[in-house]
Design a protein around this motif. Structure first.
Motif, PDB file in Angstrom:
ATOM      1  N   ARG A 219     -22.108  28.671  -4.850  1.00  0.00           N
ATOM      2  CA  ARG A 219     -21.996  29.382  -3.569  1.00  0.00           C
ATOM      3  C   ARG A 219     -20.683  29.008  -2.884  1.00  0.00           C
ATOM      4  O   ARG A 219     -20.032  29.860  -2.270  1.00  0.00           O
ATOM      5  CB  ARG A 219     -23.186  29.059  -2.668  1.00  0.00           C
ATOM      6  CG  ARG A 219     -24.453  29.801  -3.071  1.00  0.00           C
ATOM      7  CD  ARG A 219     -25.552  29.699  -2.041  1.00  0.00           C
ATOM      8  NE  ARG A 219     -25.998  28.340  -1.761  1.00  0.00           N
ATOM      9  CZ  ARG A 219     -26.860  27.657  -2.508  1.00  0.00           C
ATOM     10  NH1 ARG A 219     -27.374  28.210  -3.595  1.00  0.00           N
ATOM     11  NH2 ARG A 219     -27.212  26.440  -2.174  1.00  0.00           N
TER      12      ARG A 219
ATOM     13  N   GLN B  51     -25.201  31.533 -10.456  1.00  0.00           N
ATOM     14  CA  GLN B  51     -25.882  30.747  -9.425  1.00  0.00           C
ATOM     15  C   GLN B  51     -27.397  30.945  -9.517  1.00  0.00           C
ATOM     16  O   GLN B  51     -28.164  29.994  -9.418  1.00  0.00           O
ATOM     17  CB  GLN B  51     -25.360  31.126  -8.036  1.00  0.00           C
ATOM     18  CG  GLN B  51     -25.847  30.236  -6.913  1.00  0.00           C
ATOM     19  CD  GLN B  51     -27.181  30.671  -6.332  1.00  0.00           C
ATOM     20  OE1 GLN B  51     -27.487  31.848  -6.252  1.00  0.00           O
ATOM     21  NE2 GLN B  51     -27.975  29.709  -5.933  1.00  0.00           N
TER      22      GLN B  51
ATOM     23  N   GLU C 207     -22.532  35.075  -8.814  1.00  0.00           N
ATOM     24  CA  GLU C 207     -23.852  35.108  -8.182  1.00  0.00           C
ATOM     25  C   GLU C 207     -24.950  35.043  -9.225  1.00  0.00           C
ATOM     26  O   GLU C 207     -25.971  34.383  -9.020  1.00  0.00           O
ATOM     27  CB  GLU C 207     -23.990  36.362  -7.320  1.00  0.00           C
ATOM     28  CG  GLU C 207     -23.151  36.308  -6.060  1.00  0.00           C
ATOM     29  CD  GLU C 207     -23.115  37.621  -5.294  1.00  0.00           C
ATOM     30  OE1 GLU C 207     -23.720  38.629  -5.752  1.00  0.00           O
ATOM     31  OE2 GLU C 207     -22.484  37.660  -4.223  1.00  0.00           O
TER      32      GLU C 207
END
Length: 118
Positions: free
Chosen positions: A76, A53, A50
């Protein structure tokens, strides 16, 4: 359209940060699947993904390069594939993210080489 030196430097700098994190994520993927690592290790890995990302999204916001946004989308998908228990698919998506970022680095890298900065 030719990149300015500032655009090339900025895109290259952010791209290298994202690419490095993606390569680390790729190296860790197999390890995180080991049963002895447990749920805590998998949760930590998901949090790492995450964060990568978010880094890709930030690179997109700063540079406007669409490949960074696409890489964020692939990350994701990696998280989702791991949630579904499909590490093979996750590895494919990680590979796609690395390829996208590498592609984003080609033009800025060439520009920096022209200037003798790489």
């Amino acid at each position: 359209m030719a990149l300015t030196l500032k655009e090339a430097f900025t895109t290259f700098m952010f791209g290298e940060r994202v690419k490095g994190a993606l390569l680390m994520a790729t190296a860790l993927l197999e390890q995180v699947q080991q049963p002895e690592l447990g749920e805590g290790g998998r949760k930590f890995y998901r949090l790492f993904l995450e964060r990568v990302q978010q880094e890709a999204q930030f690179a997109y916001e700063v540079t406007g390069h669409p490949k960074f946004k696409e890489a964020g989308t692939r990350l994701r998908e990696v998280i989702w594939e791991l949630h579904l228990g499909r590490p093979g698919e996750a590895a494919c998506r990680l590979g796609e993210a690395v390829s996208l970022v590498t592609t984003a680095l080609s033009q800025p890298g060439a520009r920096l080489q022209e200037e003798g900065l790489l």
